[in-house]
Motif scaffolding. Structure first.
Motif, PDB file in Angstrom:
ATOM      1  N   LEU A  99     -35.520  33.162 -21.964  1.00  0.00           N
ATOM      2  CA  LEU A  99     -36.767  32.619 -22.500  1.00  0.00           C
ATOM      3  C   LEU A  99     -37.977  33.477 -22.145  1.00  0.00           C
ATOM      4  N   TYR A 103     -42.437  31.925 -20.889  1.00  0.00           N
ATOM      5  CA  TYR A 103     -41.992  30.557 -20.656  1.00  0.00           C
ATOM      6  C   TYR A 103     -41.981  30.227 -19.171  1.00  0.00           C
ATOM      7  N   ARG A 107     -44.304  27.650 -16.499  1.00  0.00           N
ATOM      8  CA  ARG A 107     -43.506  26.557 -15.945  1.00  0.00           C
ATOM      9  C   ARG A 107     -43.626  26.534 -14.426  1.00  0.00           C
TER      10      ARG A 107
END
Length: 134
Positions: A99, A103, A107
């Motif tokens: 990802l 990403y 996160r």
């Protein structure tokens, strides 16, 4: 008004995550660190914890239950952080980078925000704004 809306949003988020832990545990098992014993049971019980926390946040009758649920969800977010790190490491080790950083970095930053948000919407803390009692 904002706190209530975010409380409901967080409750929906955790309810959805809890349901996903119960009905599709596979993706959660893949990112489980090796040192965690009984990973299937851990995924099951984390789903249950998310659902209980969501219900505690959403219920309108008891501020005490809301605070307990908020503390539980904050502790939950701290406890699952190793799985997020594991996911990051596994993904970035893939040839295609999974990802990707776009990403995983947000996160990683979002995890402490989720801890604070649970405590704030649950009424455990007012930080960074303090209520003035004069």
């Amino acid at each position: 008004m904002i706190r209530r809306a975010l409380r409901w949003l967080l409750a929906v988020f955790y309810a959805f995550a809890g349901i996903m832990h119960l009905v599709k545990p596979g993706p959660f098992l893949v990112i489980m660190p090796d040192f965690v014993p009984m990973p299937e049971a851990v995924v099951l019980w984390t789903g249950v914890a998310e659902l209980l926390g969501a219900v505690a946040l959403a219920q309108p009758w008891s501020q005490t239950i809301r605070k307990v649920g908020a503390i539980g969800l904050a502790l939950y977010a701290v406890c699952v952080f190793p799985a997020n790190i594991q996911h990051f490491v596994l993904d970035m080790a893939r040839e295609d980078k999974g990802l990707g950083l776009a990403y995983h970095l947000p996160r990683m930053v979002a995890q402490p925000v989720l801890v604070w948000l649970a405590l704030w919407v649950g009424g455990v803390t007012d930080w960074p704004r303090r209520r003035h009692t004069i």
